[in-house]
Design an enzyme around this catalytic site. Structure first.
Site, mmCIF file in Angstrom:
data_model
loop_
_atom_site.group_PDB
_atom_site.id
_atom_site.type_symbol
_atom_site.label_atom_id
_atom_site.label_comp_id
_atom_site.label_asym_id
_atom_site.label_seq_id
_atom_site.Cartn_x
_atom_site.Cartn_y
_atom_site.Cartn_z
ATOM 1 N N ASN A 38 0.836 -1.201 0.000
ATOM 2 C CA ASN A 38 0.000 0.000 0.000
ATOM 3 C C ASN A 38 0.872 1.253 0.000
ATOM 4 O O ASN A 38 1.764 1.353 -0.864
ATOM 5 C CB ASN A 38 -1.148 -0.041 1.029
ATOM 6 C CG ASN A 38 -0.809 -0.261 2.472
ATOM 7 O OD1 ASN A 38 -0.414 -1.348 2.853
ATOM 8 N ND2 ASN A 38 -0.987 0.741 3.303
ATOM 9 N N ASP A 39 0.640 2.202 0.876
ATOM 10 C CA ASP A 39 1.217 3.550 0.743
ATOM 11 C C ASP A 39 2.696 3.644 0.324
ATOM 12 O O ASP A 39 3.527 2.900 0.830
ATOM 13 C CB ASP A 39 1.165 4.284 2.086
ATOM 14 C CG ASP A 39 -0.131 4.127 2.812
ATOM 15 O OD1 ASP A 39 -1.077 3.586 2.242
ATOM 16 O OD2 ASP A 39 -0.197 4.555 3.972
ATOM 17 N N GLN A 55 4.550 0.363 2.108
ATOM 18 C CA GLN A 55 3.875 -0.514 3.063
ATOM 19 C C GLN A 55 3.791 -1.891 2.412
ATOM 20 O O GLN A 55 3.267 -2.028 1.290
ATOM 21 C CB GLN A 55 2.481 0.037 3.377
ATOM 22 C CG GLN A 55 2.520 1.278 4.237
ATOM 23 C CD GLN A 55 2.934 0.947 5.677
ATOM 24 O OE1 GLN A 55 2.138 0.490 6.460
ATOM 25 N NE2 GLN A 55 4.198 1.172 5.993
ATOM 26 N N SER A 99 3.273 3.732 7.876
ATOM 27 C CA SER A 99 3.830 4.699 6.929
ATOM 28 C C SER A 99 4.730 5.756 7.559
ATOM 29 O O SER A 99 4.580 6.101 8.731
ATOM 30 C CB SER A 99 2.692 5.389 6.178
ATOM 31 O OG SER A 99 2.189 4.507 5.223
ATOM 32 N N ASP A 168 1.907 8.249 10.409
ATOM 33 C CA ASP A 168 2.335 8.661 9.066
ATOM 34 C C ASP A 168 3.153 9.961 9.067
ATOM 35 O O ASP A 168 2.812 10.926 8.364
ATOM 36 C CB ASP A 168 1.121 8.796 8.130
ATOM 37 C CG ASP A 168 0.190 7.586 8.184
ATOM 38 O OD1 ASP A 168 0.669 6.502 8.565
ATOM 39 O OD2 ASP A 168 -1.009 7.735 7.877
ATOM 40 N N GLU A 223 -5.137 10.764 7.222
ATOM 41 C CA GLU A 223 -3.934 9.937 7.151
ATOM 42 C C GLU A 223 -2.919 10.576 6.196
ATOM 43 O O GLU A 223 -3.258 11.401 5.361
ATOM 44 C CB GLU A 223 -4.294 8.541 6.632
ATOM 45 C CG GLU A 223 -5.312 7.799 7.489
ATOM 46 C CD GLU A 223 -5.492 6.341 7.064
ATOM 47 O OE1 GLU A 223 -5.354 5.470 7.929
ATOM 48 O OE2 GLU A 223 -5.777 6.093 5.889
HETATM 49 C C1 FRU Z 1 -3.067 4.557 4.805
HETATM 50 C C2 FRU Z 1 -2.695 3.774 6.045
HETATM 51 C C3 FRU Z 1 -1.791 4.603 6.921
HETATM 52 C C4 FRU Z 1 -1.036 3.552 7.690
HETATM 53 C C5 FRU Z 1 -0.882 2.461 6.672
HETATM 54 C C6 FRU Z 1 -0.914 1.068 7.228
HETATM 55 O O1 FRU Z 1 -3.375 3.803 3.698
HETATM 56 O O2 FRU Z 1 -3.855 3.361 6.712
HETATM 57 O O3 FRU Z 1 -2.451 5.532 7.719
HETATM 58 O O4 FRU Z 1 0.191 4.035 8.154
HETATM 59 O O5 FRU Z 1 -1.928 2.614 5.733
HETATM 60 O O6 FRU Z 1 -0.530 0.114 6.273
#
Ligand code: FRU
Length: 494
Positions: A38-39, A55, A99, A168, A223
């Site tokens: 992800n991020d 991530q 993140s 984050d 976020e």
């Molecule tokens: C955003 C999020 C962040 C967090 C991460 C966890 O997509 O929810 O806030 O750090 O993904 O994987």
């Protein structure tokens, strides 16, 4: 010292990556090495290369205990995987390394700040994530977690701020050498706010201000913030959860928000002046920016969105890709995005069709493919009698297609992937109100096997969507309900 958990992840990803053929991935968009992504995290320029972390859960194509994956690139289009950088292996991050961001220290080391997550038992089966900010220092490949972690915890929160939603951190360094970071947090009103911290050395941090507060206007928790000066103004990006829709500007669920305003460095206050969505398509979230050595502000986002993650079957060996890196600018109080200029070097096999007048469905010589950069300029074929609708269909064969359709009378552009091969009842279309007059509009469309990104009118609006249609579906066709006049300039991206 590399922990057992990190060693295992590194060993696993090296083998598992080999099971995925090059053609089964996007070509120039970064996708996960194996498993889940992800991020974007730690987007930075370090020792002559761009570093992008993400991530990462290597072991399955679904979200799990978060690691940081790692890749480097010289041009942000050709990526090389490096070994996973962080694993959840300390008592303060045992339930995930969430993140965060990266800066370069004066002594040449690379400093990462991330959110350490620990599940706290509340009652019976109820657990809450306690979130703190932690550091790791490294050389671009190996990172060592800081001995004094966490560096920001509940003691560094303003009154009423939740220690469960505090994550984050995005760091940057000002010209005078001072480091700052913004982090997302949930205040007592249950929505979101952005906290600002300062550090002289990158290691010892102190709370400065609540930089921005949601007050339940744009979704709930905010976020992945990012904050930077651009074109004489300040831009705060954040990704709100649980949005309610507002006209065509904001859609339900996880959204992207850009606040433009003034920042007072003396009082650490940000005065919002304008708000807008960052992306108007289906799959875009949690963007992060970097300042390139030549001064460009470049943004990359996660080219997915939480509620639409099951578009792809969990049996697939990878899930998760990044958007095309986008150069940002602010014009007339609005954030503009444009694909990084490095992409122009990948353009080949130019096909040009000028002043094509048509109605009904047409296809054009040389216009097809799934790795494509295509510019369209539309005009009415008959000024007196404006066409009803224009559509361009791509990733197309007898069975499949994804389309962009434009209705000039409403000035609405719609992306629709319901015929892209998805078997899930999730969102497949989204509409965006664009600026057009009298049926005139420009679009630049980027395709890379599993995605489409549309930059409208020089980047005033952007729509992003993924589609996992089989690659044999590589047709492109055009449709006009009424008379349309069109220029097409198309390149293969190689
Ligand atoms: C955003 C999020 C962040 C967090 C991460 C966890 O997509 O929810 O806030 O750090 O993904 O994987």
């Amino acid at each position: 010292m590399t922990s057992q958990t990190l060693r295992e992840a590194r060993k696993y990803e090296e083998t598992a990556e080999k099971m995925i053929k090059k053609e089964e991935r996007p070509d120039f968009h970064l996708s996960v090495r194996t498993g889940w992504l992800n991020d974007p995290n730690g987007f930075s320029y370090y020792r002559g290369e761009y570093h992008l972390f993400y991530q990462y859960y290597p072991y399955e194509s679904k979200w799990g205990s978060m690691h940081w994956g790692h890749a480097v690139s010289k041009d942000l289009l050709h990526w090389e995987y490096l070994p996973a950088a962080l694993a959840p292996d300390e008592k303060y991050d045992k339930d995930g390394c969430f993140s965060g961001s990266a800066v370069v220290l004066p002594d040449g080391r690379h400093l990462l700040m991330y959110t350490g997550v620990v599940k706290e038992h509340q009652a019976d089966d109820v657990f809450c994530d306690v979130q703190t900010q932690c550091l790791a220092v490294g050389d671009g490949v190996d990172y060592e977690k800081y001995g004094m972690n966490p560096v920001l915890d509940w003691r560094d929160l303003p009154k009423g701020a939740s220690r469960y939603d505090f994550r984050d951190p995005k760091m940057w360094q000002e010209k005078d050498g001072t480091y700052y970071c913004v982090a997302g947090n949930r205040p007592a009103d249950g929505s979101g706010q952005i906290l600002l911290y300062m550090s002289k050395d990158g290691f010892k941090w102190e709370f400065k201000s609540i930089l921005a507060a949601n007050h339940n206007r744009f979704g709930k928790m905010w976020e992945c913030p990012d904050f930077f000066e651009l074109d004489g103004t300040w831009v705060l990006l954040t990704s709100p959860q649980d949005m309610l829709p507002k006209g065509f500007e904001y859609h339900n669920g996880n959204g992207t928000l850009c606040l433009i305003g003034d920042y007072d460095r003396e009082t650490y206050t940000f005065k919002e002046k304008k708000d807008q969505a960052v992306d108007y398509g289906i799959d875009f979230y949690a963007p992060q920016t970097v300042l390139s050595p030549d001064g460009r502000r470049i943004m990359i986002g996660w080219m997915q969105n939480w509620d639409a993650c099951n578009l792809r079957s969990p049996e697939e060996p990878w899930f998760g890709q990044m958007s095309i890196p986008r150069e940002l600018s602010v014009k007339n109080g609005r954030l503009y995005q444009w694909p990084i200029r490095e992409l122009d070097r990948m353009r080949s096999n130019k096909t040009e069709h000028r002043n094509i007048s048509f109605s009904g469905t047409i296809s054009l010589d040389g216009v097809k493919g799934r790795r494509v950069d295509m510019e369209l300029a539309l005009r009415p074929g008959d000024e007196e009698n404006l066409y009803q609708k224009f559509a361009v269909r791509f990733a197309q064969n007898e069975q499949y297609q994804t389309s962009l359709s434009f209705r000039p009378r409403e000035s609405i552009l719609k992306v629709d992937r319901k015929f892209s091969g998805s078997r899930r009842a999730i969102i497949h279309q989204r509409r965006c109100l664009v600026n057009s007059t009298g049926g005139r509009i420009k679009m630049r469309i980027i395709l890379d096997r599993f995605s489409v990104e549309v930059f409208v009118n020089d980047g005033e609006h952007v729509l992003t969507a993924t589609m996992y249609t089989e690659q044999e579906a590589d047709g492109i066709s055009f449709f006009g309900d009424g008379d349309v006049d069109m220029d097409v300039v198309k390149y293969d991206l190689i």
